[in-house]
Scaffold this active site. Structure first.
Site, short mmCIF file in Angstrom:
data_model
loop_
_atom_site.label_atom_id
_atom_site.label_comp_id
_atom_site.label_asym_id
_atom_site.label_seq_id
_atom_site.Cartn_x
_atom_site.Cartn_y
_atom_site.Cartn_z
N HIS A 177 0.84 -1.19 0.00
CA HIS A 177 0.00 0.00 0.00
C HIS A 177 0.88 1.24 0.00
CE1 HIS A 177 -2.07 3.27 2.42
NE2 HIS A 177 -2.78 3.20 1.31
N SER A 178 0.61 2.16 -0.92
CA SER A 178 1.29 3.46 -0.95
C SER A 178 2.81 3.29 -0.99
CB SER A 178 0.83 4.30 0.25
OG SER A 178 1.19 5.64 0.11
#
Length: 278
Positions: free
Chosen positions: A97-98
């Site tokens: 994520h990210s």
């Protein structure tokens, strides 16, 4: 969920682990200033997987890098390789994520033979510095680092105030998600509650890759990639150009913001899609 530790030279990296003994393995990498608990909502849908969510260096319960060592995103690639080796895995599925997605992308470009599939949530590749701007940006980062090191943290008087702040950030999360992240990311001191994460993570980077360097990593990825984007997330025009460099990629759009994986509906959709793609 079980706590697990990995020894990386003199440092200890912590992780949350479930499904030990299952043949299918996912190693999950969280975003900047988050921790392994960011995958708690999704983990519920992976009972038949060995699911390992890491606290990356300087985050959660994991040790901080030496004070003299800046936090460069590519150093996480070495950490992930060491962990996969300790797990005894030839290949692994990566979920990021990210910032964790950027780390997963760099890893897949550098070690394509060690990755089975790549699942990215609201992240694709690292931020860059353009070569012509690097001297000015480096000078600015050095100046800011000197000033920031002299600042003291302002503690929270109680956990509830920290939860309120986490719920109302730039990318809001629900109360359950905030509690998960706070429980793993906060520690008590005589003055109050402060973040466990290393303050060095807040300092600006002295050096970043250029766009052409990032592009080389994207072009080196040989496995299928699925990119999950929230309808109110952080996608911009630059992402479209980067996506074109990946040989096998599919974009899945869902309702949610940058932390859509912490919302029950989006988390379920992503998990089911991963299992159907795996």
């Amino acid at each position: 969920m079980n706590e697990r530790q990995f020894k990386l030279d003199e440092l200890v990296l912590h992780a949350l682990e479930s499904g030990v003994g299952q043949s299918r393995v996912i190693v999950a990498l969280h975003g900047w200033l988050d921790n392994a608990a960011t995958f708690n909502e999704m983990r519920q849908h992976f009972d038949d997987y060995h699911f390992i969510a890491l606290d990356l260096m300087g985050h959660g319960y994991t040790d901080h890098r030496p004070a003299s060592m800046p936090y460069y995103i590519w150093d996480n690639v070495s950490d992930v390789l060491a962990i996969i080796d300790q797990l005894g895995l030839e290949k692994v599925t990566l979920l990021g994520h990210s910032m964790g997605a950027s780390i997963a992308t760099l890893f897949a470009g550098a070690f394509p033979e060690r990755v089975e599939k790549l699942f990215l949530i609201e992240g694709l590749a690292p931020l860059v510095y353009e070569a012509a701007e690097l001297p000015v940006l480096m000078a600015d980062a050095i100046t800011k680092r000197s000033k920031m090191k002299a600042k003291k943290l302002r503690p929270y008087p109680n956990k509830e105030s920290a939860i309120d702040v986490r719920m109302s950030g730039r990318w809001p999360v629900n109360r359950q998600a905030a509690e998960w992240l706070i429980d793993r990311g906060l520690k008590q001191t005589p003055e109050g509650y402060i973040w466990r994460s290393d303050r060095g993570l807040m300092l600006p980077s002295l050096l970043r890759m250029s766009e052409s360097q990032v592009g080389a990593f994207l072009q080196a990825i040989t496995v299928p990639v699925r990119l999950y984007l929230g309808d109110t997330g952080i996608y911009d025009d630059l992402w479209g150009e980067r996506v074109k460099l990946i040989s096998d990629v599919e974009i899945v759009r869902l309702q949610g913001n940058h932390h859509l994986h912490l919302e029950s509906a989006a988390a379920r959709s992503i998990a089911e899609d991963i299992k159907n793609s795996h």
